[in-house]
Design an enzyme around this catalytic site. Structure first.
Site, PDB file in Angstrom:
ATOM      1  N   ASP A  12      16.983  70.968  -1.502  1.00 14.47           N
ATOM      2  CA  ASP A  12      16.636  69.964  -0.352  1.00 14.47           C
ATOM      3  C   ASP A  12      15.442  70.499   0.313  1.00 14.47           C
ATOM      4  O   ASP A  12      14.970  71.604   0.290  1.00 14.47           O
ATOM      5  CB  ASP A  12      17.844  69.932   0.581  1.00 14.47           C
ATOM      6  CG  ASP A  12      17.739  69.153   1.829  1.00 14.47           C
ATOM      7  OD1 ASP A  12      17.286  68.005   1.582  1.00 14.47           O
ATOM      8  OD2 ASP A  12      17.934  69.763   2.839  1.00 14.47           O
ATOM      9  N   ASP A  14      14.113  69.033   4.170  1.00 17.71           N
ATOM     10  CA  ASP A  14      14.469  68.832   5.783  1.00 17.71           C
ATOM     11  C   ASP A  14      15.693  69.710   5.761  1.00 17.71           C
ATOM     12  O   ASP A  14      16.722  69.261   5.606  1.00 17.71           O
ATOM     13  CB  ASP A  14      14.380  67.494   6.322  1.00 17.71           C
ATOM     14  CG  ASP A  14      13.066  66.909   6.148  1.00 17.71           C
ATOM     15  OD1 ASP A  14      12.147  67.380   6.242  1.00 17.71           O
ATOM     16  OD2 ASP A  14      13.225  65.779   5.551  1.00 17.71           O
TER      17      ASP A  14
END
Length: 226
Positions: A12, A14
């Site tokens: 991922d 953020d």
């Protein structure tokens, strides 16, 4: 020729690789203010980071109509781009401590591929990669433009398809329940991180958890030692 199976580590972005909360919160405030709406509390905003914008805005503004949701999405995108331009992606979304070292160490392993699966747009991810000089690191890049929102497993299915890696030889590293639920739905081991936007009690679907980037490579060695 190595008989080690090809492996894939999907990140991922953020809250996992970069801490972009200042721009996220700032852009959300500008978008809501432009519509004359009260900005949702910080914890509520960070709690939906990772979802696609068209999914998260109705959660943040449940009383607003669809047209307002659309304007909020566009207002957020425009404001985020403006805030990022003020200081540059590397400054506005700094890498978490140890992230670059771990990415480079994993890239140096001949049988390990790297990828990302993010709620960011293609444009947003490109700007981030450019700002941090991460060109060439991620062989598969799955973004919100072309997939249903997390936790739907489409991003991970595409990553496996593009790389030819089997699900049992892949992991998903993320900071939210959406990442861990997505990984579970795709049959991929989820590794939850303790420095992101969701608290540990929301990462129940994670197969493993780590508290620092320094712990990732030893964990992967352990997972793949069989």
């Amino acid at each position: 020729m190595s008989d080690t199976p090809l492996r894939l580590v999907i990140f991922d972005v953020d809250g996992t690789l970069v801490d972009s909360q200042a721009d996220i919160l700032g852009a959300m405030h500008l978008a809501f203010s432009a519509e004359g709406l009260a900005t949702p509390p910080r914890d509520q905003v960070l709690g939906v980071v990772g979802l696609s914008l068209d999914v998260l805005m109705p959660q943040l503004a449940p009383q607003a109509d669809p047209d307002t949701h659309s304007r909020l999405v566009q207002g957020y995108k425009d404001s985020y781009m403006q805030l990022r331009a003020l200081s540059g992606a590397a400054q506005s979304s700094p890498l978490y401590p140890g992230a670059r070292d771990v990415l480079e160490a994993l890239q140096a392993q001949p049988d390990t591929l790297l990828g990302v699966a993010t709620g960011k747009s293609r444009r947003g991810l490109d700007k981030l990669i450019e700002g941090h000089g991460l060109h060439g690191l991620f062989v598969t890049q799955q973004v919100a433009d072309f997939h249903p929102s997390k936790p739907h497993p489409a991003m991970l299915h595409s990553a496996l398809s593009e790389t030819g890696v089997r699900a049992e030889h892949a992991v998903m590293v993320g900071d939210t329940s959406f990442d861990m639920d997505m990984a579970a739905a795709a049959g991929i081991a989820g590794i939850g991180v303790g420095w992101g936007y969701h608290s540990a009690d929301r990462l129940g679907a994670a197969a493993h958890t780590i508290e620092s980037f320094a712990a990732l490579v030893p964990l992967l060695d352990s997972i793949w030692s069989d």
